[in-house]
Design an enzyme around this catalytic site. Sequence first.
Site, PDB file in Angstrom:
ATOM      1  N   HIS A  36       0.852  -1.191   0.000  1.00 12.08           N
ATOM      2  CA  HIS A  36       0.000   0.000   0.000  1.00 12.08           C
ATOM      3  C   HIS A  36       0.885   1.236   0.000  1.00 12.08           C
ATOM      4  O   HIS A  36       2.111   1.130   0.146  1.00 12.08           O
ATOM      5  CB  HIS A  36      -0.939   0.007   1.211  1.00 12.08           C
ATOM      6  CG  HIS A  36      -0.262  -0.253   2.526  1.00 12.08           C
ATOM      7  ND1 HIS A  36       0.668   0.586   3.068  1.00 12.08           N
ATOM      8  CD2 HIS A  36      -0.365  -1.304   3.393  1.00 12.08           C
ATOM      9  CE1 HIS A  36       1.098   0.078   4.223  1.00 12.08           C
ATOM     10  NE2 HIS A  36       0.498  -1.075   4.439  1.00 12.08           N
TER      11      HIS A  36
HETATM   12  P1  TYD Z   1      -1.553  -2.745   7.757  1.00  8.57           P
HETATM   13  O1  TYD Z   1      -1.021  -1.356   7.842  1.00  8.57           O
HETATM   14  O2  TYD Z   1      -2.396  -3.097   6.573  1.00  8.57           O
HETATM   15  O3  TYD Z   1      -0.361  -3.785   7.886  1.00  8.57           O
HETATM   16  P2  TYD Z   1       0.889  -4.024   6.917  1.00  8.57           P
HETATM   17  O4  TYD Z   1       1.157  -2.757   6.182  1.00  8.57           O
HETATM   18  O5  TYD Z   1       1.984  -4.400   7.817  1.00  8.57           O
HETATM   19  O6  TYD Z   1       0.567  -5.167   6.030  1.00  8.57           O
HETATM   20  O7  TYD Z   1      -2.357  -3.035   9.099  1.00  8.57           O
HETATM   21  C1  TYD Z   1      -2.891  -4.300   9.410  1.00  8.57           C
HETATM   22  C2  TYD Z   1      -4.077  -4.082  10.320  1.00  8.57           C
HETATM   23  O8  TYD Z   1      -3.682  -3.482  11.551  1.00  8.57           O
HETATM   24  C3  TYD Z   1      -5.153  -3.187   9.712  1.00  8.57           C
HETATM   25  O9  TYD Z   1      -6.428  -3.734  10.041  1.00  8.57           O
HETATM   26  C4  TYD Z   1      -4.989  -1.891  10.418  1.00  8.57           C
HETATM   27  C5  TYD Z   1      -4.402  -2.253  11.765  1.00  8.57           C
HETATM   28  N1  TYD Z   1      -3.473  -1.247  12.279  1.00  8.57           N
HETATM   29  C6  TYD Z   1      -3.829  -0.480  13.383  1.00  8.57           C
HETATM   30  O10 TYD Z   1      -4.939  -0.617  13.956  1.00  8.57           O
HETATM   31  N2  TYD Z   1      -2.942   0.437  13.868  1.00  8.57           N
HETATM   32  C7  TYD Z   1      -1.730   0.624  13.294  1.00  8.57           C
HETATM   33  O11 TYD Z   1      -0.933   1.487  13.761  1.00  8.57           O
HETATM   34  C8  TYD Z   1      -1.374  -0.141  12.131  1.00  8.57           C
HETATM   35  C9  TYD Z   1      -0.060   0.031  11.460  1.00  8.57           C
HETATM   36  C10 TYD Z   1      -2.283  -1.071  11.679  1.00  8.57           C
END
Ligand code: TYD
Length: 136
Positions: free
Chosen positions: A50
């Site tokens: 992303h």
């Molecule tokens: P995501 O940012 O999509 O993870 P990655 O980039 O590592 O694959 O986040 C995964 C899940 O965690 C998503 O449902 C959002 C949640 N999340 C939070 O609640 N707080 C945070 O600070 C982060 C980074 C993610």
Amino acid sequence: MEQVKIMHLPKIEDQRGNLSFIEEENHIPFKVKRTYWIYDVPGGQLRGGHAFKEQQEFIVALSGSFDVVIDNGKTKQTFTLNRSYYGLYISAGLWRQMQNFSTNSLALIMSSTHYNELDYIRDYQKYKKFRREYDR
Ligand code: TYD
């Protein structure tokens, strides 16, 4: 202007072991609003995939290693993080994916924003469109 940069951190060595540190607005160019970490990643899994419209971040491999692939909509660059005394600064507006996590790797991410799902661009086609407008 988007930017990706490996930043070297201080490393204080003595016979008791090593110590490194990060000061906001000194070693990294933003104020830290949030810190999170990624761990226990099963082999072969990808994280990220992303972009952020506003969030700047700094990623450190506190343990083990992984790759961060940065895509500006035109070219991709892969950075391997495998030392806890350097990290990768990523400005806003860049697509990034994390992959090739080693067993027991630990990724520390320092962010310039609080968590905000509205800041994410999770669809690559939408990212390409965002980039076309951003690059104009
Ligand atoms: P995501 O940012 O999509 O993870 P990655 O980039 O590592 O694959 O986040 C995964 C899940 O965690 C998503 O449902 C959002 C949640 N999340 C939070 O609640 N707080 C945070 O600070 C982060 C980074 C993610």
